[in-house]
Design a protein around this motif. Structure first.
Motif, PDB file in Angstrom:
ATOM      1  N   UNK A  13       0.836  -1.197   0.000  1.00 48.47           N
ATOM      2  CA  UNK A  13       0.000   0.000   0.000  1.00 48.47           C
ATOM      3  C   UNK A  13       0.869   1.244   0.000  1.00 48.47           C
ATOM      4  N   UNK A  14       0.303   2.325  -0.554  1.00 52.00           N
ATOM      5  CA  UNK A  14       1.007   3.596  -0.637  1.00 52.00           C
ATOM      6  C   UNK A  14       0.081   4.714  -0.195  1.00 52.00           C
ATOM      7  N   UNK A  15       0.663   5.855   0.106  1.00 47.31           N
ATOM      8  CA  UNK A  15      -0.130   7.010   0.505  1.00 47.31           C
ATOM      9  C   UNK A  15      -1.152   7.336  -0.590  1.00 47.31           C
ATOM     10  N   UNK A  16      -2.389   7.539  -0.180  1.00 46.97           N
ATOM     11  CA  UNK A  16      -3.468   7.841  -1.113  1.00 46.97           C
ATOM     12  C   UNK A  16      -4.357   6.656  -1.442  1.00 46.97           C
ATOM     13  N   UNK A  17      -3.901   5.448  -1.161  1.00 46.41           N
ATOM     14  CA  UNK A  17      -4.717   4.265  -1.448  1.00 46.41           C
ATOM     15  C   UNK A  17      -5.971   4.257  -0.574  1.00 46.41           C
ATOM     16  N   UNK A  18      -7.090   3.875  -1.185  1.00 48.39           N
ATOM     17  CA  UNK A  18      -8.337   3.714  -0.424  1.00 48.39           C
ATOM     18  C   UNK A  18      -8.421   2.282   0.086  1.00 48.39           C
ATOM     19  N   UNK A  19      -8.814   2.134   1.344  1.00 46.85           N
ATOM     20  CA  UNK A  19      -8.760   0.814   1.966  1.00 46.85           C
ATOM     21  C   UNK A  19      -9.937   0.598   2.915  1.00 46.85           C
ATOM     22  N   UNK A  20     -10.183  -0.683   3.204  1.00 44.72           N
ATOM     23  CA  UNK A  20     -11.017  -1.120   4.318  1.00 44.72           C
ATOM     24  C   UNK A  20     -10.183  -2.109   5.125  1.00 44.72           C
ATOM     25  N   UNK A  21     -10.640  -2.397   6.335  1.00 44.56           N
ATOM     26  CA  UNK A  21      -9.905  -3.328   7.198  1.00 44.56           C
ATOM     27  C   UNK A  21     -10.680  -4.622   7.391  1.00 44.56           C
ATOM     28  N   UNK A  22      -9.946  -5.739   7.399  1.00 43.99           N
ATOM     29  CA  UNK A  22     -10.499  -7.007   7.862  1.00 43.99           C
ATOM     30  C   UNK A  22     -10.254  -7.048   9.373  1.00 43.99           C
ATOM     31  N   UNK A  23     -11.302  -6.823  10.176  1.00 43.21           N
ATOM     32  CA  UNK A  23     -11.073  -6.465  11.582  1.00 43.21           C
ATOM     33  C   UNK A  23     -10.768  -7.617  12.526  1.00 43.21           C
ATOM     34  N   UNK A  24     -10.949  -8.872  12.093  1.00 45.60           N
ATOM     35  CA  UNK A  24     -10.570 -10.001  12.935  1.00 45.60           C
ATOM     36  C   UNK A  24      -9.135 -10.388  12.569  1.00 45.60           C
ATOM     37  N   UNK A  25      -8.222 -10.158  13.487  1.00 41.89           N
ATOM     38  CA  UNK A  25      -6.812 -10.390  13.218  1.00 41.89           C
ATOM     39  C   UNK A  25      -6.390 -11.711  13.849  1.00 41.89           C
ATOM     40  N   UNK A  26      -6.095 -12.694  13.003  1.00 44.23           N
ATOM     41  CA  UNK A  26      -5.630 -13.979  13.482  1.00 44.23           C
ATOM     42  C   UNK A  26      -4.189 -13.909  13.951  1.00 44.23           C
ATOM     43  N   UNK A  27      -3.823 -14.877  14.798  1.00 42.35           N
ATOM     44  CA  UNK A  27      -2.463 -14.885  15.337  1.00 42.35           C
ATOM     45  C   UNK A  27      -1.445 -15.399  14.330  1.00 42.35           C
ATOM     46  N   UNK A  28      -1.919 -16.174  13.331  1.00 38.43           N
ATOM     47  CA  UNK A  28      -1.021 -16.717  12.323  1.00 38.43           C
ATOM     48  C   UNK A  28      -0.275 -17.956  12.748  1.00 38.43           C
ATOM     49  N   UNK A  29      -0.477 -18.408  13.987  1.00 41.90           N
ATOM     50  CA  UNK A  29       0.309 -19.518  14.518  1.00 41.90           C
ATOM     51  C   UNK A  29      -0.522 -20.696  15.005  1.00 41.90           C
ATOM     52  N   UNK A  30      -1.785 -20.480  15.362  1.00 47.98           N
ATOM     53  CA  UNK A  30      -2.603 -21.572  15.887  1.00 47.98           C
ATOM     54  C   UNK A  30      -3.010 -22.515  14.754  1.00 47.98           C
TER      55      UNK A  30
END
Length: 346
Positions: A79-96
């Motif tokens: 991503x760069x400055x100016x990009x339009x975005x939304x968030x995926x709000x459930x953040x997994x730990x990546x390890x379980x």
């Protein structure tokens, strides 16, 4: 900067609080929030349901939002400055185990934006690069604020249901997830009916009709007669329970055909019913929770094509400067998808 926070462990208790503008870490982007929606989870926080007792108050809430990248950390590459975005709000730990097999939506150690850390009811949020999703040019910024709830509906319909063209579908509950689920199911070619209760009669059921659906008020209409007329007495092929009410599942069992499917989306709590009829009718009972990358992609495409009608769906009457009005109206069924202009807090 100011943010709207849950500040007390009781109903209401929303306060404007002062926050420092965050600084993005090496793998984070700083997002200037443009619009943010109000959903059933936010209302649950407002009423302080037991599921949110883990919150460390005061916490700025909100997780459905659209914004623009205004600063990036040194390790950010997508991503760069100016990009339009939304968030995926459930953040997994990546390890379980769940994260390792690609089921991060049910991560054992997930943290949720606006619950476990400050959310989007403030002008700026620092977000890990891997939690952001780009918004295509064809989707208006206000409409992008409803991508997250739409992604929940796309997962329920496209990933977790058996909906096919020509199927007869009943969506129980004309709240935000219900009416989004109805639109996604219709986009798959299904014939969709939406049901609601008495308090939905003034705003949510009429909104369903404006979106083009036949609606049923179970407080006044004869469900048996509707099922007879709409399904030739067979029952609906798929019933989506988005009510979040103990009556939703028992009602779905009455409405679904033998060999059909019930998809549970609303979080009901406890309910009491006989399960033998499900077994004898070989009814498929499927749960659907949250969403992941592919579901966001599908949501953005459906909004972009107009299959999900964001313009009709969004209610922009409310302000974060007088948030109690929005929350109380939502809880009473007098609105469906409030979307706030967060620039008021800058």
């Amino acid at each position: 900067m100011r943010g709207l926070a849950k500040a007390s462990r009781s109903r209401g208790g929303m306060e404007l609080v002062d926050r420092e503008r965050p600084k993005p870490g090496p793998g984070e982007a700083l997002v200037e929030v443009d619009y943010a929606g109000l959903c059933g989870s936010d209302a649950g926080i407002y009423e302080f349901e037991s599921a949110f007792e883990r919150m460390n108050l005061p916490t700025v809430i909100g997780h459905e939002y659209s914004g623009r990248v205004v600063e990036v950390g040194e390790e950010v590459t997508k991503f760069a400055v100016g990009d339009r975005v939304v968030e995926r709000p459930i953040r997994g730990c990546g390890e379980c185990y769940q994260c390792e097999i690609g089921e991060s939506n049910v991560c054992q150690n997930a943290v949720i934006t606006g619950v476990d850390h400050d959310g989007a009811y403030e002008p700026y949020v620092a977000v890990p690069e891997n939690a952001l999703h780009a918004v295509p040019d064809g989707v208006e910024q206000q409409h992008a604020a409803m991508v997250e709830p739409t992604s929940i509906a796309t997962r329920a319909v496209i990933q977790n249901s058996r909906v096919r063209a020509g199927d007869r579908v009943l969506v129980e509950g004309p709240g935000p997830i219900g009416l989004l689920t109805a639109q996604v199911a219709r986009a798959q070619g299904a014939e969709v009916v939406v049901s609601g209760v008495g308090q939905d009669a003034d705003y949510r059921l009429p909104l369903g009709e404006e979106l083009g659906f036949e609606t049923i008020n179970i407080a006044t209409d004869d469900m048996d007669a509707y099922r007879e007329n709409l399904t030739d007495g067979v029952g609906y092929d798929i019933v989506f329970d988005t009510t979040g009410h103990p009556s939703g599942l028992p009602s779905a069992v009455e409405e679904v055909r033998k060999g059909g499917q019930i998809v549970l989306i609303g979080q009901t709590g406890e309910t009491t019913m006989e399960y033998s009829p499900l077994v004898r009718a070989e009814i498929d009972l499927q749960c659907s929770y949250a969403s992941m990358y592919e579901d966001f992609e599908n949501a953005l495409r459906l909004i972009d094509t107009g299959d999900v009608d964001a313009e009709t769906f969004i209610d922009d009457r409310f302000s974060l400067l007088d948030a109690d009005e929005a929350f109380e109206t939502f809880v009473s069924g007098g609105t469906c998808k409030p979307v706030f202009d967060v620039s008021e807090l800058r």
